[in-house]
Scaffold this motif. Structure first.
Motif, short mmCIF file in Angstrom:
data_model
loop_
_atom_site.label_atom_id
_atom_site.label_comp_id
_atom_site.label_asym_id
_atom_site.label_seq_id
_atom_site.Cartn_x
_atom_site.Cartn_y
_atom_site.Cartn_z
N MET A 1 0.44 -1.42 0.15
CA MET A 1 0.15 -0.07 -0.52
C MET A 1 0.70 1.05 -0.02
SD MET A 1 -3.00 0.65 -0.20
CE MET A 1 -4.28 2.21 0.07
N GLY A 2 1.57 1.65 0.69
CA GLY A 2 2.63 2.48 0.99
C GLY A 2 3.08 2.86 -0.77
N VAL A 3 3.73 1.26 -1.41
CA VAL A 3 4.33 1.96 -2.65
C VAL A 3 3.19 2.16 -4.13
CG1 VAL A 3 5.25 0.40 -5.30
CG2 VAL A 3 6.16 0.51 -2.54
N ALA A 4 2.04 1.78 -3.55
CA ALA A 4 1.02 2.39 -4.17
C ALA A 4 0.58 3.98 -3.98
CB ALA A 4 -0.18 1.56 -3.93
N LEU A 5 0.72 4.65 -2.82
CA LEU A 5 0.34 6.21 -2.73
C LEU A 5 1.54 6.84 -2.28
CD1 LEU A 5 -0.66 5.36 0.85
CD2 LEU A 5 -2.17 5.21 -0.82
N LEU A 6 2.72 5.83 -2.83
CA LEU A 6 3.41 7.12 -3.32
C LEU A 6 3.61 7.45 -5.27
CD1 LEU A 6 6.68 4.99 -2.12
CD2 LEU A 6 5.67 7.42 -1.77
N GLY A 7 2.03 6.54 -5.62
CA GLY A 7 1.60 7.48 -6.79
C GLY A 7 1.53 8.60 -6.33
N GLY A 8 1.38 9.24 -5.75
CA GLY A 8 0.71 10.21 -5.04
C GLY A 8 1.79 11.78 -5.42
N VAL A 9 2.39 11.33 -5.24
CA VAL A 9 3.55 12.66 -6.08
C VAL A 9 3.63 12.55 -7.60
CG1 VAL A 9 6.10 12.21 -6.27
CG2 VAL A 9 5.91 11.08 -4.11
N LEU A 10 2.88 11.57 -8.32
CA LEU A 10 3.11 11.33 -9.83
C LEU A 10 2.03 13.00 -10.29
CD1 LEU A 10 4.07 8.38 -11.30
CD2 LEU A 10 5.33 10.22 -11.07
N LEU A 11 0.70 12.49 -9.02
CA LEU A 11 -0.38 13.88 -8.75
C LEU A 11 0.17 15.08 -9.02
CD1 LEU A 11 -2.87 11.44 -6.79
CD2 LEU A 11 -2.84 11.44 -10.13
N ASN A 12 1.28 15.46 -8.03
CA ASN A 12 1.27 16.54 -7.75
C ASN A 12 1.57 17.64 -8.70
OD1 ASN A 12 0.95 16.95 -5.11
ND2 ASN A 12 2.29 15.49 -4.92
N TYR A 13 1.81 16.89 -9.89
CA TYR A 13 2.17 16.93 -11.40
C TYR A 13 1.40 16.94 -12.53
CZ TYR A 13 7.04 17.41 -9.20
OH TYR A 13 8.08 17.19 -7.76
N LEU A 14 0.68 16.02 -12.10
CA LEU A 14 -0.14 15.31 -14.04
C LEU A 14 -1.70 16.02 -13.32
CD1 LEU A 14 1.56 11.72 -14.23
CD2 LEU A 14 2.01 14.76 -14.93
N ILE A 15 -2.31 15.73 -12.10
CA ILE A 15 -3.61 16.42 -12.04
C ILE A 15 -4.16 17.74 -12.46
CG2 ILE A 15 -3.70 14.93 -10.18
CD1 ILE A 15 -3.91 17.07 -8.22
N PRO A 16 -5.23 17.08 -13.29
CA PRO A 16 -5.84 18.96 -13.33
C PRO A 16 -6.36 19.09 -12.48
CG PRO A 16 -7.23 16.88 -14.44
CD PRO A 16 -5.19 16.39 -13.51
N ASP A 17 -7.44 20.76 -12.58
CA ASP A 17 -8.38 21.35 -12.24
C ASP A 17 -8.96 20.18 -11.83
OD1 ASP A 17 -5.83 23.13 -11.96
OD2 ASP A 17 -8.03 24.33 -13.22
N GLN A 18 -9.94 19.70 -12.36
CA GLN A 18 -10.70 18.34 -12.70
C GLN A 18 -11.39 17.22 -11.44
OE1 GLN A 18 -10.10 19.87 -14.76
NE2 GLN A 18 -10.55 17.75 -16.42
#
Length: 464
Positions: free
Chosen positions: A336-353
């Motif tokens: 689960m920890g490895v999966a949540l590290l994907g949150g790092v990528l979201l800081n660069y990729l997520i749009p406003d919606q």
């Protein structure tokens, strides 16, 4: 290999469920629901709360009769078939991962309020490592932490309700305007300014807000005296959550006309600012950070215990069932920890919606799990003899009408996701997920042989 330990008491379980269901959906998501339905969103929270209570009672009936880890995937497998158990368990894990990704990203954003020059990914990495470390400890440590974090959120909501009531009773001016009181609920376009359609549209956001209460079923394998603890927790939590949401909405829209809640900021900030508290933003940041940490804590706990239970059924790699001397399923915590590290990528990729998309997908996963819980309980009841039904210690109320209405409601909510353009992608993703996982299950079944029967699964569960 050790087993899970029964070290969670009544207050741990009660506050764990409250903490899981009170978070971003209330502190920020409520603004979106208000925009969709106006004051009629109060009815949406009442309807959603009633349906969730029925789900909790169905889960409680099964959990008290057979308290096991990964409970509702086990029950779906036992009473609806191995495929249903497989889909239910992995869909719940998907839900926890999606919400967890949003929560760790939100934590980084919240910390940027105080430390704007520190890269967000550092905070994301730090919180993932911290919470995973805590989940590797004895479950009692996890329970204590979650108790205090949930208590902080409850106190914040209480402060908002008391503050809003003070504004109404004392007639405190809000930004130069006089608060109008309860009349705000019907004098700005009516109680349902967008009609029944607006009320229906808000249900998707409302059900997302209630998501998480089913974690009580996950705790059944680690609860002290589950026959006593689980009924008390289940009977207390839905009522408290309903009061928190409904009363909060009433106070909020009595203080502010619903049309002035634009979603640009948290409604809580508006309340604290209206009381003349200059540090309202700082106070809120402390609250939302505690809410995010609490949510991440629950996300990791729920997903890890579900993976542990899935491994015991043969629906996940056997290595997921390995536990430490402290009784923690450490392999699943690391996964689960490895999966949540994907949150790092979201800081660069997520749009406003991204919030609406994540909330919608999480809503599909949550409602699917709730639907499987209700169907499992119905299937269980049909298998029981008259004497066995009489022996049940925590029966579902209003049987069989109550569960039937709740099942219809869950199907209706899934339909809403497909009807509304903004949330339609969630239905497509959800259907795609179910289709892919079904094909994966069939492929694994052909490789591994015929799936175990429900009776064989019970024997595997006892041996695990």
């Amino acid at each position: 290999m050790e087993n899970l330990q029964r070290n969670l008491g009544a207050r741990h379980i009660r506050f764990l469920a409250i903490g899981s269901a009170i978070g971003t959906g209330l502190f920020y998501g409520s603004a979106s629901a208000i925009q969709l339905a106006g004051p009629a969103v109060i009815l949406a929270y009442i309807l959603g709360g009633a349906a969730v209570y029925m789900v909790m009672r169905a889960l409680g009936e099964m959990s008290v009769r057979n308290p096991i880890s990964g409970s509702f995937s086990r029950y779906a497998g036992d009473y609806l078939g191995p495929l249903a158990g497989f889909l239910t368990g992995w869909t719940y894990i998907l839900e926890m991962i999606i919400v967890g990704l949003a929560d760790v990203t939100a934590f980084g954003i919240y910390m940027a309020f105080w430390f704007p020059h520190v890269p967000q990914w550092i905070w994301v990495l730090a919180i993932v490592l911290l919470i995973c470390g805590l989940n590797l400890c004895n479950v009692k440590i996890f329970g204590e932490m979650e108790f205090w974090l949930a208590l902080a959120k409850i106190l914040a909501i209480g402060a908002m309700i008391i503050g809003g009531a003070a504004i109404l009773v004392l007639g405190i001016s809000m930004n130069g305007e006089q608060a109008h009181g309860l009349s705000n609920l019907w004098t700005h376009g009516g109680f349902a300014p967008h009609g029944v359609g607006g009320l229906i549209a808000s249900l998707a956001v409302v059900m997302f807000a209630y998501g998480g209460v089913e974690i009580i079923g996950i705790t059944s394998g680690e609860a002290k005296n589950p026959e006593v603890v689980l009924p008390r927790a289940i009977n207390a939590v839905p009522v408290r959550i309903l009061l928190f949401y409904v009363l909060t909405m009433v106070v909020l829209m009595a203080v502010f006309p619903w049309s002035k809640i634009d979603g640009q900021g948290s409604p809580f900030v508006q309340i604290f600012s209206g009381l003349g508290i200059k540090s309202a933003a700082t106070i809120l940041n402390v609250v939302v950070i505690s809410a995010a940490v609490s949510a991440i804590n629950s996300d990791i706990f729920g997903a890890c215990r579900m993976m542990y239970g899935m491994a015991a059924q043969g629906h996940a790699p056997r290595v997921f069932a390995i536990t430490s001397r402290a009784g923690a399923p450490w392999v699943t915590v690391l996964v689960m920890g490895v999966a949540l590290l994907g949150g790092v990528l979201l800081n660069y990729l997520i749009p406003d919606q991204i919030f609406l998309i994540i909330a919608s997908i999480a809503t599909f996963a949550t409602v699917w799990v709730w639907l499987m819980i209700l169907l499992s309980q119905v299937a269980m009841r049909r298998r029981l003899s008259t004497d066995e039904v009489r022996a049940l210690k925590f029966k579902v109320p209003l049987w069989p009408v109550g569960p039937a209405v709740a099942i219809a409601f869950m199907i209706f909510v899934i339909g809403i996701l497909g009807y509304e353009q903004d949330t339609r992608i969630a239905l497509f993703v959800g259907i795609g997920w179910i289709a892919v996982m079904t094909m994966g299950w069939w492929a694994c079944s052909k490789l591994n042989g015929t799936p175990a029967s429900s009776e064989e699964q019970r024997e595997m569960a006892k041996q695990s």
